[in-house]
Design a protein around this motif. Sequence first.
Motif, PDB file in Angstrom:
ATOM      1  N   LEU A   6     -25.571 -14.268  62.499  1.00  0.00           N
ATOM      2  CA  LEU A   6     -24.619 -14.085  63.058  1.00  0.00           C
ATOM      3  C   LEU A   6     -23.887 -12.539  63.001  1.00  0.00           C
ATOM      4  CD1 LEU A   6     -22.163 -15.533  64.781  1.00  0.00           C
ATOM      5  CD2 LEU A   6     -20.885 -16.009  62.856  1.00  0.00           C
ATOM      6  N   PHE A   7     -24.040 -12.086  61.837  1.00  0.00           N
ATOM      7  CA  PHE A   7     -23.758 -10.656  61.544  1.00  0.00           C
ATOM      8  C   PHE A   7     -24.481  -9.721  62.554  1.00  0.00           C
ATOM      9  CE2 PHE A   7     -23.965  -6.477  59.616  1.00  0.00           C
ATOM     10  CZ  PHE A   7     -22.879  -6.112  59.653  1.00  0.00           C
ATOM     11  N   GLU A   8     -25.863 -10.158  62.677  1.00  0.00           N
ATOM     12  CA  GLU A   8     -26.665  -9.171  63.605  1.00  0.00           C
ATOM     13  C   GLU A   8     -26.202  -9.224  65.079  1.00  0.00           C
ATOM     14  OE1 GLU A   8     -30.618 -10.653  62.588  1.00  0.00           O
ATOM     15  OE2 GLU A   8     -30.682  -9.396  60.739  1.00  0.00           O
ATOM     16  N   LEU A   9     -25.798 -10.599  65.455  1.00  0.00           N
ATOM     17  CA  LEU A   9     -25.419 -10.904  66.987  1.00  0.00           C
ATOM     18  C   LEU A   9     -24.148 -10.164  67.234  1.00  0.00           C
ATOM     19  CD1 LEU A   9     -26.363 -14.577  67.320  1.00  0.00           C
ATOM     20  CD2 LEU A   9     -27.674 -12.895  68.308  1.00  0.00           C
ATOM     21  N   LEU A  10     -23.270 -10.085  66.382  1.00  0.00           N
ATOM     22  CA  LEU A  10     -22.150  -9.620  66.512  1.00  0.00           C
ATOM     23  C   LEU A  10     -22.292  -7.926  66.713  1.00  0.00           C
ATOM     24  CD1 LEU A  10     -19.651 -11.651  64.470  1.00  0.00           C
ATOM     25  CD2 LEU A  10     -19.746 -11.365  66.864  1.00  0.00           C
ATOM     26  N   ALA A  11     -23.066  -7.320  65.869  1.00  0.00           N
ATOM     27  CA  ALA A  11     -23.417  -6.098  65.709  1.00  0.00           C
ATOM     28  C   ALA A  11     -23.988  -5.526  66.844  1.00  0.00           C
ATOM     29  CB  ALA A  11     -24.307  -5.671  64.403  1.00  0.00           C
ATOM     30  N   ARG A  12     -24.922  -6.169  67.549  1.00  0.00           N
ATOM     31  CA  ARG A  12     -25.617  -5.907  68.753  1.00  0.00           C
ATOM     32  C   ARG A  12     -24.385  -6.095  69.811  1.00  0.00           C
ATOM     33  NH1 ARG A  12     -30.070  -8.836  66.986  1.00  0.00           N
ATOM     34  NH2 ARG A  12     -29.322 -10.804  68.113  1.00  0.00           N
ATOM     35  N   GLN A  13     -23.416  -7.135  69.828  1.00  0.00           N
ATOM     36  CA  GLN A  13     -22.420  -7.175  70.977  1.00  0.00           C
ATOM     37  C   GLN A  13     -21.553  -5.954  70.821  1.00  0.00           C
ATOM     38  OE1 GLN A  13     -21.945  -9.124  73.521  1.00  0.00           O
ATOM     39  NE2 GLN A  13     -23.933 -10.448  72.925  1.00  0.00           N
ATOM     40  N   TYR A  14     -21.160  -5.678  69.566  1.00  0.00           N
ATOM     41  CA  TYR A  14     -20.225  -4.495  69.247  1.00  0.00           C
ATOM     42  C   TYR A  14     -20.644  -3.216  69.633  1.00  0.00           C
ATOM     43  CZ  TYR A  14     -17.803  -1.011  66.546  1.00  0.00           C
ATOM     44  OH  TYR A  14     -16.883   0.096  66.129  1.00  0.00           O
ATOM     45  N   GLU A  15     -22.144  -3.028  69.497  1.00  0.00           N
ATOM     46  CA  GLU A  15     -22.779  -1.693  69.841  1.00  0.00           C
ATOM     47  C   GLU A  15     -22.774  -1.494  71.326  1.00  0.00           C
ATOM     48  OE1 GLU A  15     -23.328   0.868  68.419  1.00  0.00           O
ATOM     49  OE2 GLU A  15     -22.888   0.136  66.362  1.00  0.00           O
ATOM     50  N   SER A  16     -23.078  -2.469  72.109  1.00  0.00           N
ATOM     51  CA  SER A  16     -22.999  -3.067  73.542  1.00  0.00           C
ATOM     52  C   SER A  16     -21.699  -2.629  74.175  1.00  0.00           C
ATOM     53  CB  SER A  16     -23.502  -4.255  74.036  1.00  0.00           C
ATOM     54  OG  SER A  16     -23.333  -4.198  75.345  1.00  0.00           O
ATOM     55  N   ALA A  17     -20.667  -3.104  73.624  1.00  0.00           N
ATOM     56  CA  ALA A  17     -19.396  -2.729  73.879  1.00  0.00           C
ATOM     57  C   ALA A  17     -18.865  -1.424  73.746  1.00  0.00           C
ATOM     58  CB  ALA A  17     -18.191  -3.712  73.292  1.00  0.00           C
ATOM     59  N   ARG A  18     -19.451  -0.762  72.664  1.00  0.00           N
ATOM     60  CA  ARG A  18     -19.043   0.768  72.440  1.00  0.00           C
ATOM     61  C   ARG A  18     -19.698   1.500  73.470  1.00  0.00           C
ATOM     62  NH1 ARG A  18     -20.359   2.750  66.491  1.00  0.00           N
ATOM     63  NH2 ARG A  18     -19.734   4.632  67.800  1.00  0.00           N
ATOM     64  N   LEU A  19     -20.678   1.187  73.966  1.00  0.00           N
ATOM     65  CA  LEU A  19     -21.596   1.896  74.931  1.00  0.00           C
ATOM     66  C   LEU A  19     -20.987   1.901  76.206  1.00  0.00           C
ATOM     67  CD1 LEU A  19     -25.199   1.110  74.201  1.00  0.00           C
ATOM     68  CD2 LEU A  19     -24.087   3.470  73.593  1.00  0.00           C
ATOM     69  N   ASP A  20     -20.294   0.579  76.649  1.00  0.00           N
ATOM     70  CA  ASP A  20     -19.616   0.534  77.971  1.00  0.00           C
ATOM     71  C   ASP A  20     -18.433   1.129  77.696  1.00  0.00           C
ATOM     72  OD1 ASP A  20     -21.590  -1.275  78.660  1.00  0.00           O
ATOM     73  OD2 ASP A  20     -20.660  -2.886  77.979  1.00  0.00           O
ATOM     74  N   GLU A  21     -17.591   1.087  76.709  1.00  0.00           N
ATOM     75  CA  GLU A  21     -16.415   1.946  76.498  1.00  0.00           C
ATOM     76  C   GLU A  21     -16.534   3.312  76.871  1.00  0.00           C
ATOM     77  OE1 GLU A  21     -12.563   1.998  73.533  1.00  0.00           O
ATOM     78  OE2 GLU A  21     -14.507   1.705  72.964  1.00  0.00           O
ATOM     79  N   SER A  22     -17.639   3.876  76.097  1.00  0.00           N
ATOM     80  CA  SER A  22     -18.047   5.426  76.123  1.00  0.00           C
ATOM     81  C   SER A  22     -18.182   5.808  77.789  1.00  0.00           C
ATOM     82  CB  SER A  22     -19.349   5.867  75.494  1.00  0.00           C
ATOM     83  OG  SER A  22     -20.385   5.188  75.690  1.00  0.00           O
ATOM     84  N   ARG A  23     -18.767   4.770  78.603  1.00  0.00           N
ATOM     85  CA  ARG A  23     -18.907   5.095  79.768  1.00  0.00           C
ATOM     86  C   ARG A  23     -17.421   4.834  80.794  1.00  0.00           C
ATOM     87  NH1 ARG A  23     -23.929   2.224  78.975  1.00  0.00           N
ATOM     88  NH2 ARG A  23     -23.236   0.167  79.802  1.00  0.00           N
ATOM     89  N   GLN A  24     -16.796   3.986  80.420  1.00  0.00           N
ATOM     90  CA  GLN A  24     -15.765   3.716  80.989  1.00  0.00           C
ATOM     91  C   GLN A  24     -14.442   4.024  80.435  1.00  0.00           C
ATOM     92  OE1 GLN A  24     -15.442  -0.494  81.914  1.00  0.00           O
ATOM     93  NE2 GLN A  24     -17.787  -0.635  82.562  1.00  0.00           N
ATOM     94  N   SER A  25     -14.382   5.120  79.262  1.00  0.00           N
ATOM     95  CA  SER A  25     -13.438   5.346  78.629  1.00  0.00           C
ATOM     96  C   SER A  25     -12.439   6.371  79.525  1.00  0.00           C
ATOM     97  CB  SER A  25     -13.882   6.079  77.345  1.00  0.00           C
ATOM     98  OG  SER A  25     -14.459   6.957  77.736  1.00  0.00           O
TER      99      SER A  25
END
Length: 405
Positions: A330-349
Amino acid sequence: MHLDTPVNSFGDTSQDDSGSRRLDQPFEEDRVDLLQVALLLWRNRKTIAQFSVGAGVLAALIAFFVIKPTFTAEAVFLPPQSAPGSASTLLAGQLGGLGALGGLGGLKSPGDIYLGILASRTISDTLIARFHLQDVYKAKRLSDAEAVLKKQSTFVAGKDTLITITVVDIDPHRAADLANGYLDALYEQNGRLALTESGQRRVFFEQQLAREKDALADAEVELKRTQEQTGIIAPNGQAQVAIEAIEQLRAQITSQEVSLSVLQQSSTDQNPEVVRSRTEIERLQQQLRKMENDPSQRAPGSVQAPTAKVPELALAYIRKQREVKYHETLFELLARQYESARLDESRQSPLLQVVDRAVVPDRKSGPHRVLMMLGGMFLGLVVGVLWVILIPALVNLKREASLLL
């Protein structure tokens, strides 16, 4: 300043030959003639001028020597604009004119949002702590310093979508620093707030990731405690080792028993070799019983568990290990989702684009001394006119009241 007594031009009150008005005659209604008023003001023009000049001089003294000069610093930035493909833009485009009727016309623009953030207490407290404004303003309470800073700061969004930060202060350097400080604090606040959908996803996964990290640490501690209590580290391998050790002990016991039988055929029971062989057999049998049934006799740090307890201990270990693996996955899945959200935020920030940073003003913005002096002269003129008109009227009223008595 010497003030002349106003000259009464409204005419003396009618009196009889004895110098007093007859009490049985009714008073005629007083009539004000504009020409008489103008003549009255003209005759007392020196008094009016004295009032006007005196008030103007007083206002000039206050403006030059009492009120400290102020300086105004301005910083301008362009707030992030709504992306063409954003959900609100697409929805408003699909609804067309119905969007305004349905309430979409009330959606706040980015400019309104950032105006609210600039006026927030968080940014005010940040600037107060950074520039020690509570000491500068000599405010006993933080709320007093916030009120002074709010009074001296103005935020305006123009029709060109640019937002202007204006700060007024008696120190030109502090005025420029405060205006630029608003920009810096807005940058920090903009990074903390989730103003976009991807930012909200990032905050959600960040919170879930921190929570799951704690849960994984707790599961690992429980697994370690189980290993220390049971001695189980690898159930399959340890069971195989225990079985092999038991088989070796049984083989040794059988070998010793065969040797004892051979000795008993040619020796008595008191033979030292027979006694030693029996003692060795008893020791091996006792060790075998410990390995099979007695968990309390397990040496500290030993990885060999009693064979009778292996299924139970292995089950407890497997449950704890399964809990650890669950939280790891579960930690690995959340970590991947978190990194994906960070990348999306950096593009749309939302990106704040600074148009003009504040510079130290080289001219005073206040007080407007000429206007203050002219205002004082006008106020003195009004007071002088009222003085010239009302004083004779009050004198006449007092005289008429005395005649009535």
